[in-house]
Design an enzyme around this catalytic site. Structure first.
Site, PDB file in Angstrom:
ATOM      1  CB  ALA A  52      58.925 109.915  56.363  1.00  0.00           C
ATOM      2  CG  ASP A 241      60.679 106.548  58.360  1.00  0.00           C
ATOM      3  OD1 ASP A 241      60.663 107.698  58.818  1.00  0.00           O
ATOM      4  OD2 ASP A 241      60.057 105.612  58.871  1.00  0.00           O
TER       5      ASP A 241
END
Length: 349
Positions: A52, A241
């Protein structure tokens, strides 16, 4: 604690961004030079760059690369083109919040300097992208330092997927905690889930652990329950994420299973992530869009088919772990414990 990780996965080189192509690891270290928004989109979509925070950094550079040759002279036309490129880049991977977070930050920055000449606005975009990159380096180092407080002596840690320098600007998130624990001589061993179907654990995390001379053992994902049953681990720590306002956490598929197992065996379960991963616009994990990936990731092992032709496949890239299964969330601002919603609001306003 002052030390430098053994590599950098994203580097800005004046007029292009250089990344390690993670699809070739661990067999080869291949470096790609990306000089357009399209190349950045392709790198994100095809997991040449992943994780991420790293996706957010790459997306920020991608927006600049897409705009640096734009010839519009009016702000309205330039902003419209910036918005189009930002939406295009964001479509590469919808679940990781850092990508949309970085792009929204850049769009807000562009609007804030709308009265400046277009050439100056472009320079501001680049400077902001570099700032996002440098901020992530500092945040990840802080996460590792903060996380030391939850690591017991001679710790045996299970981790899932990849959360190291390959997934961030530097140091990593959960990997940063492991790295700092190793340098503080608190770490005995890391258990590494292989992380099916794309094997980010065996291909990437094992590669990073070797680079850092950290002791580890690789295990198939389905062995985690047995290891817990046998008393072979002290805690689970992994990344995220997207984290919603109530602490529900989206992470690599298989994370929810580990949280349930850890709860059943009274093993602490920690999530490590920077503030940019916490999405205060989403109330619960039910609102998170879960990316569905290609069937061939499941029906093939490398280039070899491992399932009959025309097999229907369910291949979500992520799952959502309910907040009640999470012991604490480690951020650069401290170790956040339940009630997550209340404590997030205190920290982030």
């Amino acid at each position: 604690m002052d030390f430098k990780p053994p590599f950098q996965s994203i580097v800005w080189n004046g007029d292009h961004v250089t990344i390690i192509d993670q699809t070739y690891l661990p067999e080869r270290e291949v470096y790609l030079n990306l000089s357009s928004a399209g190349q950045v989109w392709d790198a994100i979509k095809k997991l040449k760059v992943r994780g991420a925070p790293a996706i957010g950094i790459a997306g920020a550079y991608g927006l600049y690369l897409g705009l640096k040759t734009v010839t519009e002279t009016s702000f309205e036309s330039f902003y419209s083109e910036a918005d189009r490129i930002a939406e295009y880049l964001n479509s590469a991977r919808p679940t990781a919040v850092n990508l949309s977070w970085a792009l929204k930050r850049l769009m807000a920055t562009i609007y804030a300097v709308k009265d400046q000449p277009i050439t100056d606005i472009k320079q501001t975009i680049l400077e902001t992208a570099v700032t996002i990159h440098n901020e992530d380096r500092r945040l990840c180092k802080s996460i590792g330092e903060v996380g030391l407080e939850v690591i017991p002596d001679n710790a045996r840690i299970l981790t899932h997927c990849n959360t190291g320098g390959l997934a961030t600007g530097e140091y990593g998130t959960a990997f940063s905690v492991i790295l700092h624990a190793h340098h503080a001589k608190k770490l005995k061993q890391v258990w590494v889930d292989e992380t099916r179907p794309l094997l980010q654990g065996s291909r990437l995390t094992a590669w990073e652990l070797q680079k850092a001379d950290i002791p580890f053992k690789l295990n198939v994902d389905s062995a985690a329950a047995y290891l817990m049953q046998q008393g072979e681990m002290d805690l689970v720590i992994l990344g995220a994420d997207r984290i919603t306002k109530n602490g529900d956490t989206a992470n690599k598929i298989g994370t929810y299973s580990l949280a349930v197992l850890a709860d059943a065996h009274n093993i602490p379960f920690y999530v490590a992530a920077p503030y940019s991963t916490i999405d205060m616009d989403l109330e619960t994990g039910k609102e998170i869009e879960i990316e569905q990936r290609d069937a061939e990731e499941v029906t093939h092992f490398g280039s070899k088919r491992t399932a009959p032709k025309k097999t229907d496949v369910f291949n979500p890239a992520f799952d959502v772990t309910p907040n009640e299964l999470i012991t604490a969330i480690i951020t650069e601002k401290g170790v956040i414990k339940p009630n997550f919603k209340t404590n997030f609001e205190k920290l982030f306003g």
